[in-house]
Design a protein around this motif. Structure first.
Motif, short mmCIF file in Angstrom:
data_model
loop_
_atom_site.label_atom_id
_atom_site.label_comp_id
_atom_site.label_asym_id
_atom_site.label_seq_id
_atom_site.Cartn_x
_atom_site.Cartn_y
_atom_site.Cartn_z
N GLN A 121 -0.16 1.59 -11.07
CA GLN A 121 -0.58 1.09 -9.69
C GLN A 121 -0.33 -0.47 -9.86
OE1 GLN A 121 -2.61 2.50 -11.20
NE2 GLN A 121 -4.97 2.01 -11.13
N CYS A 137 -3.07 9.19 -4.09
CA CYS A 137 -2.32 8.12 -4.36
C CYS A 137 -1.53 8.43 -5.45
CB CYS A 137 -3.08 6.69 -4.41
SG CYS A 137 -1.93 5.37 -4.92
N VAL A 145 0.78 -1.10 0.07
CA VAL A 145 -0.09 -0.04 -0.07
C VAL A 145 0.69 1.33 -0.12
CG1 VAL A 145 -1.62 1.29 1.23
CG2 VAL A 145 -1.86 -1.19 1.13
N TYR A 147 -1.87 5.69 -8.32
CA TYR A 147 -3.03 5.61 -9.22
C TYR A 147 -2.99 6.83 -9.99
CZ TYR A 147 -7.96 6.56 -9.99
OH TYR A 147 -9.18 6.81 -10.81
N CYS A 198 -8.98 0.71 -6.82
CA CYS A 198 -8.49 2.08 -6.45
C CYS A 198 -10.01 2.86 -6.49
CB CYS A 198 -7.66 2.67 -7.70
SG CYS A 198 -6.22 1.65 -7.73
N ILE A 237 -8.53 -4.23 -0.62
CA ILE A 237 -8.70 -2.96 -1.70
C ILE A 237 -7.44 -2.95 -2.59
CG2 ILE A 237 -9.03 -0.41 -2.19
CD1 ILE A 237 -11.57 -1.71 -1.12
N CYS A 238 -6.12 -2.53 -1.76
CA CYS A 238 -5.02 -2.37 -2.35
C CYS A 238 -4.46 -3.88 -2.64
CB CYS A 238 -4.39 -1.49 -1.68
SG CYS A 238 -2.89 -0.76 -2.64
N CYS A 266 -11.16 3.09 -2.87
CA CYS A 266 -10.09 3.31 -1.90
C CYS A 266 -10.22 4.69 -1.39
CB CYS A 266 -8.70 3.03 -2.67
SG CYS A 266 -7.34 3.51 -1.56
S1 SF4 Z 1 -5.53 4.17 -4.95
FE1 SF4 Z 1 -3.55 3.70 -4.39
S2 SF4 Z 1 -3.46 3.04 -2.40
FE2 SF4 Z 1 -5.43 2.94 -2.94
S3 SF4 Z 1 -5.92 0.73 -3.84
FE3 SF4 Z 1 -5.36 2.15 -5.73
S4 SF4 Z 1 -3.10 1.80 -5.82
FE4 SF4 Z 1 -3.83 1.12 -3.47
#
Ligand code: SF4
Length: 374
Positions: A234, A226, A164, A229, A217, A209-210, A220
């Motif tokens: 990712q 992030c 993460v 992302y 995402c 989730i991650c 998330c």
């Molecule tokens: S936004 Fe970033 S922290 Fe959240 S699930 Fe996607 S890659 Fe992981």
């Protein structure tokens, strides 16, 4: 504001990420809000007994939650307290662990329970340095226990959390090369007011989730901040180590029968891989050797007896962390000599009914199943 810095090992470039205090506060707020709605209901979260939490942390180190739950429940029924675990025989402890793998975890739990009796009057310690001094407890396990059991602000950095955080800052190197800044990030993000919930939330975010593949995402709480992302990278993070192919060992294994229809088993030396577990004797094929020749030679070297190698029972492929094995298992007949534990701690003749009393590694359980079906 925190600044994470790292000089890459090649010395070619510095990497730097800064997070303003306002962003850190927002990470905490959004993650805790998400957790209050989406946190997992896990058995070890129902109470704050440090012993039960410690057992769960150790079991979860290399094993998935759904596998751990029945083991955890059986373990607490069999060893409900530190005292009962410390007083148990190691063979009982290994038997309760049978099938979970990475048996050093069970040996260390047992050893550390005795350390707690000796050093802390049977009460799980609350100081980080005392917890870290116990067998089998590293920094992230200590953080997991102290935050969950005592709500102490001690950070964690297990495999899920590394993934993460590596994505959150778009870490441009494998996490093993950036351990220091990742710890710094985990410590900086940790909410000092709600460390228990924050660490649990971080673990849940990584587990649900991650995830390693196809992170969700769009669900998330950290999506908008992030970096991975926002760069749409990712799925390529965390960066992997360049790995060499894992070695393969071809093993000849003997199920040795005597006239009384008993089978010879041996207990592996206490230290080392699968230490203290029972197994069917055998060993590695030498170059140019057939399986039958290997089994005959190994049994002479390990047990000092002559056998006749009979028909093939089963072939099993099994993967450990650093190597793969193929077990070529044959029925064998004891001819002459009294078996000696030359390379093991103990040997026994047992019937197929008695064999379940002994802890065996997973691959050997398949041999027992095959014997029952034969
Ligand atoms: S936004 Fe970033 S922290 Fe959240 S699930 Fe996607 S890659 Fe992981």
């Amino acid at each position: 504001m925190i600044v994470l810095q790292l000089q890459q090992q090649s010395g070619s470039a510095d990497w730097e990420v800064s997070l303003p205090s306002s962003a850190i506060l927002e990470f905490r707020r959004s993650l805790l809000a998400w957790y209050s709605q989406n946190g997992r209901d896990l058995p070890w979260r129902h109470h704050a007994d440090p012993y039960a939490i410690w057992v769960s942390e150790i079991m979860l180190q290399q094993t998935q939650v759904k596998t751990v739950i029945p083991y955890y429940q059986r373990w607490l029924a069999q060893f409900p307290t530190i005292e009962t675990l410390a007083a148990a025989d190691l063979q009982q402890v290994l038997k309760a662990w049978q099938g979970l793998g990475y048996y050093a975890r069970a040996r260390n739990l047992h050893k550390a329970s005795q350390e707690i009796i000796q050093r802390h009057n049977g009460i799980f310690p609350t100081h980080l340095s005392d917890v870290l001094a116990l067998s089998g407890i590293g920094r992230t396990t200590a953080g997991g226990i102290l935050s969950a059991a005592f709500n102490q602000p001690v950070a964690i950095l297990d495999g899920n959390v590394k993934r993460v955080l590596a994505r959150l800052v778009a870490l441009p190197m494998p996490p093993t090369k950036a351990t220091k800044p990742l710890w710094q990030l985990s410590e900086s993000l940790l909410d000092p007011e709600q460390p228990r919930d924050f660490n649990q939330a971080l673990m849940d975010l990584g587990a649900t989730i991650c995830t390693p593949h196809n992170p969700a995402c769009n669900r998330c709480p950290w999506m908008s901040h992030c970096r991975a992302y926002n760069l749409n990278i990712q799925s390529t993070l965390p960066m992997r180590e360049t790995s060499s192919p894992i070695p393969h060992k071809n093993i000849g294994v003997a199920v040795i029968w005597n006239e009384q229809k008993e089978i010879l088993i041996d207990r592996r030396p206490q230290n080392g891989l699968l230490g203290g577990l029972w197994e069917f004797p055998g060993g590695k094929l030498e170059p140019g050797e057939t399986v039958e020749e290997c089994i005959k030679r190994e049994i002479q070297e390990e047990l000092g007896i002559e056998i006749e190698v009979g028909k093939h029972l089963i072939t099993i492929d099994h993967t450990y962390t650093h190597f793969r094995v193929t077990l070529n298992v044959h029925h064998c007949r004891h001819l002459t000599g009294i078996p000696q534990p030359i390379e093991s701690d103990e040997i026994r003749w047992v019937t197929l009914d008695e064999i379940d009393q002994f802890p065996f590694p997973k691959a050997n359980i398949q041999i027992i199943d095959a014997l029952r079906q034969a």
